[in-house]
Design a protein around this motif. Structure first.
Motif, PDB file in Angstrom:
ATOM      1  N   MET A 206      -1.007   0.676   6.327  1.00 49.39           N
ATOM      2  CA  MET A 206      -0.575  -0.102   5.187  1.00 49.39           C
ATOM      3  C   MET A 206       0.617   0.837   4.491  1.00 49.39           C
ATOM      4  SD  MET A 206      -2.279  -2.947   4.691  1.00 49.39           S
ATOM      5  CE  MET A 206      -1.857  -3.269   3.077  1.00 49.39           C
ATOM      6  N   PRO A 207       1.804   0.049   4.039  1.00 49.30           N
ATOM      7  CA  PRO A 207       2.753   0.836   3.357  1.00 49.30           C
ATOM      8  C   PRO A 207       2.257   1.203   2.063  1.00 49.30           C
ATOM      9  CG  PRO A 207       3.482  -1.399   3.651  1.00 49.30           C
ATOM     10  CD  PRO A 207       2.019  -1.237   4.172  1.00 49.30           C
ATOM     11  N   LEU A 208       2.262   2.266   1.609  1.00 48.96           N
ATOM     12  CA  LEU A 208       1.896   2.788   0.235  1.00 48.96           C
ATOM     13  C   LEU A 208       2.808   3.077  -0.945  1.00 48.96           C
ATOM     14  CD1 LEU A 208      -0.923   5.683   1.536  1.00 48.96           C
ATOM     15  CD2 LEU A 208      -1.304   3.034   1.059  1.00 48.96           C
ATOM     16  N   SER A 209       4.117   3.254  -0.402  1.00 47.88           N
ATOM     17  CA  SER A 209       5.172   3.404  -1.299  1.00 47.88           C
ATOM     18  C   SER A 209       6.249   2.423  -0.980  1.00 47.88           C
ATOM     19  CB  SER A 209       5.635   4.851  -1.255  1.00 47.88           C
ATOM     20  OG  SER A 209       6.202   5.038  -0.134  1.00 47.88           O
ATOM     21  N   ALA A 210       7.392   2.326  -2.018  1.00 48.53           N
ATOM     22  CA  ALA A 210       8.632   1.733  -1.753  1.00 48.53           C
ATOM     23  C   ALA A 210       9.111   2.080  -0.567  1.00 48.53           C
ATOM     24  CB  ALA A 210       9.185   1.658  -2.862  1.00 48.53           C
ATOM     25  N   ARG A 211       9.240   3.325  -0.271  1.00 47.01           N
ATOM     26  CA  ARG A 211       9.861   3.821   0.950  1.00 47.01           C
ATOM     27  C   ARG A 211       9.226   3.522   2.148  1.00 47.01           C
ATOM     28  NH1 ARG A 211      10.284  10.097   2.481  1.00 47.01           N
ATOM     29  NH2 ARG A 211      11.759  10.029   4.552  1.00 47.01           N
ATOM     30  N   GLU A 212       7.980   3.421   2.328  1.00 46.82           N
ATOM     31  CA  GLU A 212       7.091   3.071   3.467  1.00 46.82           C
ATOM     32  C   GLU A 212       6.956   1.574   3.590  1.00 46.82           C
ATOM     33  OE1 GLU A 212       3.255   4.772   3.152  1.00 46.82           O
ATOM     34  OE2 GLU A 212       3.639   6.559   3.716  1.00 46.82           O
ATOM     35  N   LEU A 213       7.351   0.891   2.338  1.00 46.03           N
ATOM     36  CA  LEU A 213       7.456  -0.848   2.628  1.00 46.03           C
ATOM     37  C   LEU A 213       8.642  -0.938   3.151  1.00 46.03           C
ATOM     38  CD1 LEU A 213       6.073  -3.403   1.916  1.00 46.03           C
ATOM     39  CD2 LEU A 213       7.435  -3.159  -0.338  1.00 46.03           C
ATOM     40  N   LYS A 214       9.872  -0.068   2.777  1.00 43.35           N
ATOM     41  CA  LYS A 214      11.108  -0.604   3.605  1.00 43.35           C
ATOM     42  C   LYS A 214      11.209  -0.167   5.042  1.00 43.35           C
ATOM     43  CE  LYS A 214      15.862   0.777   3.295  1.00 43.35           C
ATOM     44  NZ  LYS A 214      16.784   1.457   2.736  1.00 43.35           N
ATOM     45  N   MET A 215      10.331   0.797   5.481  1.00 43.54           N
ATOM     46  CA  MET A 215      10.183   1.252   6.935  1.00 43.54           C
ATOM     47  C   MET A 215       9.248   0.333   7.510  1.00 43.54           C
ATOM     48  SD  MET A 215       9.367   5.346   6.530  1.00 43.54           S
ATOM     49  CE  MET A 215      10.686   6.696   5.917  1.00 43.54           C
ATOM     50  N   TYR A 216       8.310  -0.069   6.888  1.00 43.55           N
ATOM     51  CA  TYR A 216       7.478  -1.191   7.554  1.00 43.55           C
ATOM     52  C   TYR A 216       8.306  -2.446   7.778  1.00 43.55           C
ATOM     53  CZ  TYR A 216       3.855  -4.751   7.942  1.00 43.55           C
ATOM     54  OH  TYR A 216       3.003  -5.857   8.542  1.00 43.55           O
ATOM     55  N   GLY A 217       9.487  -2.892   7.091  1.00 43.46           N
ATOM     56  CA  GLY A 217      10.061  -4.042   7.211  1.00 43.46           C
ATOM     57  C   GLY A 217      11.135  -3.578   8.309  1.00 43.46           C
ATOM     58  N   GLU A 218      11.384  -2.545   8.455  1.00 41.24           N
ATOM     59  CA  GLU A 218      12.312  -2.233   9.820  1.00 41.24           C
ATOM     60  C   GLU A 218      11.574  -1.800  10.827  1.00 41.24           C
ATOM     61  OE1 GLU A 218      14.372   1.160   8.217  1.00 41.24           O
ATOM     62  OE2 GLU A 218      15.491   0.092   6.763  1.00 41.24           O
ATOM     63  N   GLY A 219      10.335  -1.788  10.735  1.00 38.05           N
ATOM     64  CA  GLY A 219       9.515  -1.721  12.131  1.00 38.05           C
ATOM     65  C   GLY A 219       9.407  -0.098  12.572  1.00 38.05           C
ATOM     66  N   VAL A 220       9.587   0.784  11.630  1.00 38.08           N
ATOM     67  CA  VAL A 220       9.592   2.273  11.988  1.00 38.08           C
ATOM     68  C   VAL A 220       8.711   3.013  11.169  1.00 38.08           C
ATOM     69  CG1 VAL A 220      11.907   2.365  12.601  1.00 38.08           C
ATOM     70  CG2 VAL A 220      11.332   2.707  10.247  1.00 38.08           C
ATOM     71  N   LEU A 221       7.505   2.388  10.553  1.00 36.60           N
ATOM     72  CA  LEU A 221       6.648   3.212   9.912  1.00 36.60           C
ATOM     73  C   LEU A 221       5.557   3.780  10.567  1.00 36.60           C
ATOM     74  CD1 LEU A 221       5.299   3.463   7.257  1.00 36.60           C
ATOM     75  CD2 LEU A 221       4.031   1.474   7.326  1.00 36.60           C
ATOM     76  N   GLY A 222       5.146   3.071  11.664  1.00 33.96           N
ATOM     77  CA  GLY A 222       4.303   3.938  12.805  1.00 33.96           C
ATOM     78  C   GLY A 222       5.025   5.278  13.159  1.00 33.96           C
ATOM     79  N   GLU A 223       6.197   5.346  13.568  1.00 32.93           N
ATOM     80  CA  GLU A 223       6.999   6.480  13.951  1.00 32.93           C
ATOM     81  C   GLU A 223       6.830   7.723  12.751  1.00 32.93           C
ATOM     82  OE1 GLU A 223      10.650   5.766  15.313  1.00 32.93           O
ATOM     83  OE2 GLU A 223      10.065   4.118  16.910  1.00 32.93           O
ATOM     84  N   TYR A 224       7.101   7.144  11.568  1.00 34.46           N
ATOM     85  CA  TYR A 224       7.085   7.941  10.628  1.00 34.46           C
ATOM     86  C   TYR A 224       5.675   8.667  10.123  1.00 34.46           C
ATOM     87  CZ  TYR A 224       6.909   9.322   5.458  1.00 34.46           C
ATOM     88  OH  TYR A 224       6.929   9.942   4.355  1.00 34.46           O
ATOM     89  N   VAL A 225       4.516   7.940  10.243  1.00 41.13           N
ATOM     90  CA  VAL A 225       3.271   8.194  10.126  1.00 41.13           C
ATOM     91  C   VAL A 225       3.052   9.549  11.376  1.00 41.13           C
ATOM     92  CG1 VAL A 225       0.872   7.657  10.187  1.00 41.13           C
ATOM     93  CG2 VAL A 225       2.475   6.409   8.865  1.00 41.13           C
ATOM     94  N   ALA A 226       3.473   8.905  12.560  1.00 42.31           N
ATOM     95  CA  ALA A 226       2.976   9.799  13.593  1.00 42.31           C
ATOM     96  C   ALA A 226       3.869  11.272  13.319  1.00 42.31           C
ATOM     97  CB  ALA A 226       3.380   9.405  15.050  1.00 42.31           C
TER      98      ALA A 226
END
Length: 305
Positions: A206-226
């Motif tokens: 789950m994206p917790l911040s505005a920055r993570e929400l943008k990453m989720y839309g770009e499909g790179v949130l999983g890489e950022y969390v890793a």
């Protein structure tokens, strides 16, 4: 009044998920999910007369997020930047939720009504209906249904959908939902919300911040969390290694002092404390008798010996 049916055109997920807060412009870009979660937990604890401190709520939410993402479960310090950032998000989220709800946080839950309705409809002896209806009421907590419909309607919707799933008939003459002061259209609308909720795919992260929400839309949130998981684990390992090294150094210094104190006197050992104390006492007494002054009690003056 016609029979209840789910064959009516299903409302779109956007219409069902629309709540008063979203209609007033409360977007995830301006108010992150983590801040809203912290604020609502803080408000719920106060509304239910079970207040908790800000630090406890922040630590619990932070540990849950870290456990879900595989981060090291380290409790935040009460004086670091991360703690104050979470605290600010909590205060902002609390005020925004109160503003959207017009400071009305008294929400009546339908659990008591659900148990009463099941008993009146003689459904308590059914094997699956009571538990299934209870599960539906729990699932609706993830939707804005509780601020849009009355608790009687929510309880009737859960019973209606549970009985439908278990193929259990309900009385229609008179209509059972009308006996409980519920409207047929509202009951169907809430039942549709349950169906849409079941079909909705919840993201694994789950994206917790505005920055993570943008990453989720770009499909790179999983890489950022890793990447964050690896960096936090490496940082923790480095801190543990440094602490272990400091401990070993301290223990080594203490062992050296003990070995020096226990060393056998080989002629280089310093003079004993007793000898030093005796010589110091003799010098002090000599100076006191030669250079001290005494008080003459008759004249109130000082004179030398």
């Amino acid at each position: 009044m016609g029979r209840l049916s789910l064959r009516n055109p299903l409302a779109t997920p956007e219409q069902i998920a629309e709540s008063p807060s979203q209609r007033q412009g409360m977007s995830a870009d301006d108010f992150p999910l983590r801040g809203i979660v912290l604020g609502t937990l803080f408000l719920a604890c106060k509304a239910e007369e079970n207040p908790q401190t800000i630090r406890i709520i922040i630590n619990v939410v932070d540990i849950v997020v870290k456990r879900d993402r595989g981060y090291p479960e380290v409790v935040t310090d009460g004086y670091d930047f991360e703690y104050y950032e979470l605290k600010n998000e909590m205060v902002i989220g609390k005020m925004q939720v109160l503003r959207r709800l017009a400071f009305n946080v008294q929400v009546e839950l339908p659990y008591g009504l659900l148990a009463n309705y099941l008993r009146n409809l003689e459904l308590t002896d059914q094997e699956r209906v009571p538990q299934l209806a209870w599960n539906y009421v729990n699932d609706l907590l993830r939707t804005p249904v509780y601020v849009c419909f009355q608790p009687e309607t929510i309880a009737c919707s859960a019973i209606f959908l549970a009985a439908r799933e278990c193929s259990v008939g309900l009385p229609t003459s008179p209509p059972w939902w009308a006996v409980f002061d519920a409207n047929a259209e509202d009951v169907v609308q809430v039942a549709k919300a349950i169906r849409v909720l079941q079909a909705r795919k919840v993201p694994h992260i789950m994206p917790l911040s505005a920055r993570e929400l943008k990453m989720y839309g770009e499909g790179v949130l999983g890489e950022y969390v890793a990447q964050m998981r690896k960096e936090m684990r490496d940082k923790l390992d480095a801190e543990l290694a440094f602490a272990s090294q400091e401990k070993n150094v301290d223990e080594g210094d203490g062992g050296g002092k003990r070995s020096q104190a226990e060393h056998v006197d080989d002629g280089t050992r310093p003079k004993s404390r007793r000898g030093v104390r005796d010589s110091t006492s003799r010098d002090h007494n000599r100076r006191r008798h030669t250079g001290s002054r005494s008080r003459d009690t008759r004249h109130g003056s000082y004179r030398p010996h």
